[in-house]
Design an enzyme around this catalytic site. Structure first.
Site, short mmCIF file in Angstrom:
data_model
loop_
_atom_site.label_atom_id
_atom_site.label_comp_id
_atom_site.label_asym_id
_atom_site.label_seq_id
_atom_site.Cartn_x
_atom_site.Cartn_y
_atom_site.Cartn_z
N ASP A 366 -10.12 -6.11 0.91
CA ASP A 366 -8.73 -6.14 1.37
C ASP A 366 -8.59 -7.24 2.44
O ASP A 366 -9.59 -7.75 2.95
CB ASP A 366 -8.39 -4.76 1.95
CG ASP A 366 -6.91 -4.61 2.28
OD1 ASP A 366 -6.09 -5.37 1.72
OD2 ASP A 366 -6.58 -3.73 3.11
N GLU A 369 -6.84 -12.73 2.51
CA GLU A 369 -6.03 -13.96 2.31
C GLU A 369 -6.54 -15.14 3.15
O GLU A 369 -6.40 -16.26 2.70
CB GLU A 369 -4.56 -13.68 2.64
CG GLU A 369 -3.91 -12.69 1.70
CD GLU A 369 -4.41 -11.26 1.87
OE1 GLU A 369 -4.76 -10.89 3.01
OE2 GLU A 369 -4.48 -10.52 0.87
N ASP A 454 0.76 -4.48 -1.28
CA ASP A 454 1.59 -3.42 -0.70
C ASP A 454 2.98 -3.36 -1.29
O ASP A 454 3.96 -3.80 -0.69
CB ASP A 454 1.65 -3.59 0.82
CG ASP A 454 0.26 -3.47 1.43
OD1 ASP A 454 -0.65 -2.97 0.74
OD2 ASP A 454 0.09 -3.86 2.60
O1 MIG Z 1 -2.96 -3.63 7.10
O2 MIG Z 1 -6.63 -0.60 4.58
O3 MIG Z 1 -3.02 -3.57 0.86
O4 MIG Z 1 -3.98 -1.05 0.12
O5 MIG Z 1 -4.49 0.79 2.17
C1 MIG Z 1 -3.03 -2.80 5.98
C2 MIG Z 1 -5.32 -0.20 4.76
C3 MIG Z 1 -4.40 -2.84 5.39
C4 MIG Z 1 -3.58 -3.14 3.13
C5 MIG Z 1 -3.86 -2.83 1.70
C6 MIG Z 1 -3.71 -1.36 1.46
C7 MIG Z 1 -4.65 -0.60 2.37
C8 MIG Z 1 -4.36 -0.95 3.82
N1 MIG Z 1 -4.46 -2.39 4.01
#
Ligand code: MIG
Length: 732
Positions: A366, A369, A454
């Site tokens: 996650d 980017e 998201d």
């Molecule tokens: O700032 O890990 O897209 O699926 O549950 C949010 C927490 C960070 C973004 C991800 C989401 C995940 C969440 N993350």
């Protein structure tokens, strides 16, 4: 949590500069170029590389599959890129590429954008961005795949502008007839043209260059249950227990960031997960796999072992003065590994290996980017030029030497996923890895699955997931899904039922939702909803043999799993504009309900006849039909002439290989293929697979073995036609 999401509204304004002036600026280009041609799987290809004066060398691609057979490029001495391209270097870091667009030319592909299937008429940014509010105004999202397919009258030309630097694409914006790409880079570019050729051939050639997705482990294609967060061992076990007790087929429980100690990667909170390995072992005995999240940011803390080891290896990205870049993420101020470096990917893999040794089956990447809360707006300073390397937040180690982050930003996520992929390959060389990534660049498909980030529990986002996933497939990434039920805001019973009616056809199929939202597990909306969801998930499991064959087809040809109608009906004018229906492989047409309080919708069928999945007489194609779908319906149709292998559902895929299997034949004459393997290892690549050709005519099924490398599991087979089922023996 205490951390507010960044304000993207402000960022967005700064991101998109005013339209370029009408008068053409002069061309400053004094650098080097190289023109080459090749034939890639029968498709003509031309590649133009350009680099600025004084550049150390031509830019190295991060997208190409080193194993690609398409390396036979021949230099062109005289000639041009063709296709009406004009290009120029307008400023030190600004390159512009232009080509006229015909009136009826469509612009497909371009990876993940919150926009319709045809990207024409709008400006897009190809630059990895963590934008938590997906709206029509979002110019960029998490994945950046600068590959467009210009399609007209059944013929397609692909353009791949291979550079992970910021790219602005004006695709006939404001009713214009010009495709104009502005690339902000000091490295230069490689621009590849594929075609003209039919659409499937162009996608085939693009995936030949950038690689394809290997057949995933069967368990990863089952139902995955996730939430931010199952934050204690008790919660994880409880969810698993409920799933089994309520007979909701599920293979994976996903664990989000709260398993870590203070969000430090590679730690496990001992208070909340005192017996992590034992929990995973117990779940495994009950047929579950566990997938855990990893974020790239490493908490800056000299007393913490991961940070110390990373610093000792000089693994973290640094600015021009040699200071590590520090960005704020969940763990607080954090350092970011330079995943462009092979040694850093290997180190990351060594750290993550501990998780795998504890039993973690797959890795979810996650925030790659990469996202940092205090730098919400990576593009704002780059509207018309890229800042000098020494002014950029940090540098990364590109093959040609230290390079400003913005030059290579879009490939950070793929390279992080690659580290996880390589780790899983190394630890279990004979198993199929499962890696999930939020960010990615062209070629991401070689390193696993992606999801759309998201989204929100809105019908609007349910609807938009179709063109978004279709576009991912056309951009080379078949293994993709959206959070089923929606991530942000509260789902409700009707939405979740409609979402599962579509979600069972997502190649990546996961229920996930955000912190603070109401529960979204299949039983959270009452008994009736639970019953519908159970049945829908069972249908997903029934379809797994078919879905696996689609992955095999993708690996062979590059064909996506979800396909726009025109993939199979290139001459059909009506099919061209449809992006609220799709083909799931060649034989199943899916047309879900995408609005609240609706039970009926208009469905367009291309030529042929189509049987409702739930039974009933076929509907004739070449026209629209109004069709009713209740909450207990599967909104899908099977093409006449198809033999669909349907397996009896089981609580999880470990039990699937022994479950009864039915060849359902649609129409008086039908054909199909069927394959069996262990669902887990790479044995199938060594011939440990059995495959049959199937033909159905005059009421009888005939199977011819093509390969018999996988032993019989003892399952029973049946043939079904017009509701009558009889037993069947597969020749071995
Ligand atoms: O700032 O890990 O897209 O699926 O549950 C949010 C927490 C960070 C973004 C991800 C989401 C995940 C969440 N993350």
């Amino acid at each position: 949590m205490g951390i507010d999401p960044p304000d993207w509204t402000r960022a967005r304004q700064a991101v998109v500069p005013a339209a370029p002036p009408e008068a053409r600026p002069k061309d400053l280009f004094r650098g080097g170029t190289r023109l080459e041609t090749a034939i890639i799987q029968g498709v003509p290809a031309t590649r133009l590389a350009g680099w600025p004066r004084g550049a150390r060398r031509e830019p190295v691609s991060f997208a190409l599959d080193p194993a690609s057979p398409a390396s036979q490029w021949k230099p062109v001495r005289r000639g041009s890129f063709g296709d009406g391209l004009v290009w120029r270097q307008e400023a030190e870091s600004r390159w512009v590429f232009e080509r006229p667009l015909a009136e009826d030319e469509r612009c497909l592909g371009l990876g993940e954008l919150y926009r319709g299937l045809d990207r024409r008429g709008k400006t897009h940014w190809l630059f990895t961005t963590d934008d938590p509010h997906h709206t029509e105004s979002s110019p960029a999202l998490y994945q950046a795949i600068p590959f467009v397919i210009l399609e007209r009258g059944g013929l397609a030309v692909g353009w791949f502008l291979d550079s992970p630097a910021p790219q602005r694409w004006d695709l006939g914006t404001d009713l214009g007839a010009t495709l104009r790409i502005t690339l902000l880079s000091r490295r230069g570019f490689q621009l590849t043209r594929l075609g003209p050729a039919p659409l499937p051939a162009v996608v085939g050639a693009f995936t030949c260059l950038t690689g394809r997705t290997e057949l995933p482990p069967r368990w990863s294609l089952g139902h995955q249950q996730s939430r931010w967060s199952y934050a204690t061992e008790r919660e994880v076990r409880q969810v698993a227990r409920e799933l089994r007790r309520r007979r909701i087929p599920t293979d994976t429980v996903v664990i989000d960031i709260d398993y870590m100690e203070d969000y430090q990667v590679f730690t496990i909170d001992q208070a909340r997960f005192p017996r992590f390995a034992r929990m995973i072992g117990d779940l495994r005995r009950d047929g579950f796999r566990v997938v855990t999240i990893l974020d790239p940011g490493v908490k800056r803390d000299d007393t913490a072992f991961v940070h110390r080891r990373g610093r000792e290896r000089r693994a973290f990205c640094r600015d021009a003065k040699g200071e590590p870049f520090v960005g704020r993420v969940w763990a607080g101020p954090s350092c970011f590994p330079d995943f462009l470096r092979e040694d850093v990917r290997a180190w990351w893999g060594e750290e993550a290996e501990a998780l795998v040794r504890l039993g973690v089956a797959g890795i979810w990447n996650d925030m790659n980017e990469p996202s940092a809360f205090d730098v919400p707006d990576w593009l704002a300073t780059t509207a018309t030029e890229l800042p000098r390397e020494t002014d950029q937040r940090f540098l990364q180690e590109a093959p040609e030497g230290p390079t400003g982050h913005l030059e290579v930003r879009s490939v950070y996520g793929s390279q992080m996923a690659r580290a996880a992929w390589d780790l899983l390959r190394r630890v279990s060389p004979d198993e199929r890895p499962f890696v999930l990534s939020r960010s990615g660049y062209a070629g991401m498909q070689r390193f696993g699955a992606v999801w759309l980030g998201d989204n929100t529990s809105w019908f609007e986002h349910l609807r938009m997931s179709i063109p978004m996933l279709l576009s991912m497939g056309l951009s080379g990434v078949p293994f993709a899904g959206a959070d089923v039920g929606g991530f942000g805001h509260d789902a409700d019973g009707e939405l979740i039922v409609r979402w599962y009616q579509l979600g069972i056809f997502y190649p990546f199929f996961r229920n996930h939702c955000a912190m603070g939202q109401r529960a979204q597990e299949p039983w959270a909306f009452g008994e009736a909803v639970e019953r519908h969801l159970r049945r829908l998930i069972e249908v997903r499991y029934r379809l797994l043999p078919y879905l696996e064959s689609l992955f095999v087809e993708h690996a062979a040809t590059g064909a996506p799993i979800l396909r726009p109608l025109f993939w199979h009906a290139p001459e059909d004018r009506e099919a061209r504009e449809i992006d609220d229906q799709f083909f799931f492989g060649p034989d199943i047409l899916v047309a879900p309900i995408l609005e609240r309080a609706r039970r009926r919708r208009s469905v367009y069928f291309p030529a042929g006849r189509y049987f409702p999945f739930d039974g009933g007489p076929p509907l004739g194609g070449g026209r629209r039909h109004s069709v009713e779908f209740g909450y207990d319906a599967v909104p899908a149709f099977v093409r006449e002439g198809t033999i669909l292998p349907l397996v009896d559902p089981a609580p999880h895929t470990d039990d699937l290989s022994r479950a009864d299997l039915t060849f359902r034949c649609y129409g008086g004459r039908a054909r199909g293929r069927y394959r069996e393997d262990d669902g887990l290892t790479l044995g199938y690549q060594r011939g440990e697979v059995s495959e049959w050709e199937l033909r159905f005519a005059r009421g009888a099924l005939c199977a011819v073995a093509r390969q018999l490398g996988f032993p019989a599991t003892g399952r029973r087979y049946f043939v079904e036609h017009e509701g009558e089922r009889t037993s069947f023996t597969l020749p071995r």
